[in-house]
Design a protein around this motif. Structure first.
Motif, PDB file in Angstrom:
ATOM      1  N   ASP A   4      46.109  46.306  37.213  1.00  0.00           N
ATOM      2  CA  ASP A   4      44.796  45.532  37.526  1.00  0.00           C
ATOM      3  C   ASP A   4      44.776  44.393  36.225  1.00  0.00           C
ATOM      4  O   ASP A   4      44.364  43.323  36.341  1.00  0.00           O
ATOM      5  CB  ASP A   4      43.568  46.530  37.400  1.00  0.00           C
ATOM      6  CG  ASP A   4      43.551  47.436  38.571  1.00  0.00           C
ATOM      7  OD1 ASP A   4      44.301  46.927  39.696  1.00  0.00           O
ATOM      8  OD2 ASP A   4      43.007  48.276  38.683  1.00  0.00           O
ATOM      9  N   ALA A  59      47.327  41.770  36.830  1.00  0.00           N
ATOM     10  CA  ALA A  59      47.043  41.095  37.945  1.00  0.00           C
ATOM     11  C   ALA A  59      46.000  39.995  37.816  1.00  0.00           C
ATOM     12  O   ALA A  59      46.076  38.872  38.321  1.00  0.00           O
ATOM     13  CB  ALA A  59      46.707  42.068  38.978  1.00  0.00           C
ATOM     14  N   LYS A 118      47.740  40.986  42.911  1.00  0.00           N
ATOM     15  CA  LYS A 118      48.250  42.411  42.267  1.00  0.00           C
ATOM     16  C   LYS A 118      49.633  42.616  43.100  1.00  0.00           C
ATOM     17  O   LYS A 118      50.366  43.486  42.557  1.00  0.00           O
ATOM     18  CB  LYS A 118      47.112  43.281  42.488  1.00  0.00           C
ATOM     19  CG  LYS A 118      47.438  44.795  42.208  1.00  0.00           C
ATOM     20  CD  LYS A 118      46.022  45.659  42.144  1.00  0.00           C
ATOM     21  CE  LYS A 118      46.355  47.035  41.728  1.00  0.00           C
ATOM     22  NZ  LYS A 118      45.240  48.077  41.594  1.00  0.00           N
TER      23      LYS A 118
END
Length: 199
Positions: A42, A45, A51
């Motif tokens: 996360d 990303a 992601k």
């Protein structure tokens, strides 16, 4: 002692024959086509811009360099959209690795581990990564197999254009003998046979 010697001899010969049959396939070249999914954490990303990214197609070539060792090269192209996953950013990679194949574990299932590196082209610039991973090929016939593998691609902190991530691949591979493709049939013996038959 004689029974023990006989048992050990039979077991040894059977094991050698099994490894020989398995290594015959692994000494052949392999080409493959499939797909791949790249997964970022996360946190990473947010930096990369996506992601989960899918690559279609992914092409690879595997060249044997020994009974258990092989070299593998692959190209993972950026997806052009498959409906359920659309990439927000581009991802293209050139991968190279050295594999160690566990040929003697099974005739149909061949697991392996590998290490190598990649050049990953993202929205910013092409960045090198260091890779480790493992894979498995299930041979559904003498020539065709199903392959899957998991990469961990480590991006060094000195490179600010990429982050470490995982790549999962899957596809079909075709095994072939490169020597038989270029081996020509001898013509001198045929010509000689015709000559002697005529006289």
């Amino acid at each position: 002692m004689r029974k023990l010697f006989f048992f050990v001899t039979v077991f040894t010969v059977a094991n050698i024959l099994a490894q020989t049959e398995s290594s015959k396939r692994e000494r052949k070249w392999q080409i493959g086509i499939g797909t791949a999914v790249v997964k970022f954490s996360d946190e990473d990303a947010a930096f990369i811009g996506d992601k989960n990214m899918i690559q279609i197609p992914r092409l690879n070539l595997t060249i044997p360099i020994g009974n258990n060792l092989s070299l593998d090269g692959a190209m993972s192209f950026n997806s052009f959209g498959v409906g359920f996953i659309d990439n927000s950013v581009k991802y293209f990679s050139l991968d190279g690795s050295v594999r160690y194949n566990f040929n003697n574990l099974s005739e149909d299932f061949v697991p392996y581990v590998f290490a190598g590196g990649s050049l990953v082209d993202s929205e910013r610039k092409m960045t090198p990564t260091l890779n480790i991973g493992a894979g498995l090929t299930y041979w559904i016939s003498k020539s065709f197999g199903l392959n899957t593998q998991v990469y961990y691609k480590h991006s060094l902190e000195m490179f600010e254009s990429m982050r470490s991530h995982i790549q999962i691949t899957g596809g079909i591979v075709y095994s072939f003998d490169i020597g038989s493709m270029f081996a020509g049939k001898p013509t001198s013996s045929i010509g000689g046979a015709c000559y002697f038959n005529q006289h």
